[in-house]
Design a protein around this motif. Sequence first.
Motif, PDB file in Angstrom:
ATOM      1  N   VAL A  10       0.771  -1.249   0.023  1.00  0.00           N
ATOM      2  CA  VAL A  10      -0.101   0.039  -0.194  1.00  0.00           C
ATOM      3  C   VAL A  10       0.816   1.199   0.204  1.00  0.00           C
ATOM      4  N   ALA A  70      -4.428   6.843  -0.965  1.00  0.00           N
ATOM      5  CA  ALA A  70      -3.968   5.560  -0.704  1.00  0.00           C
ATOM      6  C   ALA A  70      -3.812   4.823  -2.189  1.00  0.00           C
ATOM      7  N   THR A  98      -5.250  -1.542  -1.475  1.00  0.00           N
ATOM      8  CA  THR A  98      -6.061  -0.884  -0.764  1.00  0.00           C
ATOM      9  C   THR A  98      -7.240  -1.871   0.046  1.00  0.00           C
ATOM     10  N   ILE A 130      -6.984  -2.578   3.362  1.00  0.00           N
ATOM     11  CA  ILE A 130      -6.716  -1.423   4.719  1.00  0.00           C
ATOM     12  C   ILE A 130      -8.007  -1.786   5.675  1.00  0.00           C
ATOM     13  N   ILE A 190      -7.169   3.819   8.640  1.00  0.00           N
ATOM     14  CA  ILE A 190      -6.470   4.656   8.176  1.00  0.00           C
ATOM     15  C   ILE A 190      -6.194   5.870   9.436  1.00  0.00           C
ATOM     16  N   ALA A 246      -1.666   3.475   7.518  1.00  0.00           N
ATOM     17  CA  ALA A 246      -2.783   2.554   7.414  1.00  0.00           C
ATOM     18  C   ALA A 246      -2.273   1.108   8.036  1.00  0.00           C
ATOM     19  N   SER A 271      -4.093  -3.011   8.640  1.00  0.00           N
ATOM     20  CA  SER A 271      -5.024  -4.102   8.077  1.00  0.00           C
ATOM     21  C   SER A 271      -6.053  -4.365   9.110  1.00  0.00           C
ATOM     22  N   TYR A 312       0.599   0.292  12.796  1.00  0.00           N
ATOM     23  CA  TYR A 312       0.457   0.597  11.456  1.00  0.00           C
ATOM     24  C   TYR A 312       1.398   0.066  10.709  1.00  0.00           C
TER      25      TYR A 312
END
Length: 130
Positions: free
Chosen positions: A2, A24, A28, A31, A34, A101, A103, A117
């Motif tokens: 990402v 982003a 993506t 994600i 954020i 970002a 997961s 992050y």
Amino acid sequence: QVQLVESGGGLVQPGGSLRLSCEASGFTWRIESIGWFRQAPGKEREGVSCIYSSDGSTYYADSVKGRFTISRDNRDNVKNTVYLQMNSLKPEDTAVYYCAAASDMVLITSPEAVHEYDYWGQGTQVTVSS
């Protein structure tokens, strides 16, 4: 992977406003969270705000509540863009602001958030000064 690109920083007088953007790209769909972090000279990086993809929940550090607003643009052509609207800026808001970002759902106020992050932007400088 990402990729995150921030924009919108600059110099503003106390009481003024700025809007930061985080775009982003890449994987993506991975994600969930954020977040926006900031780091002032000589200080540790701290969480400012985050938004979750699954339900749109937003969270803020106490120091910015009522002044900053995080949002996500859901229009098809810019749906991977997150904004941080910063109002009533104070000199103590001066810092490099980073978009990040993750997961998973990672609460921005968690002491370990900065380590949880996975992806980071290059940062954008915000200076609040008269």
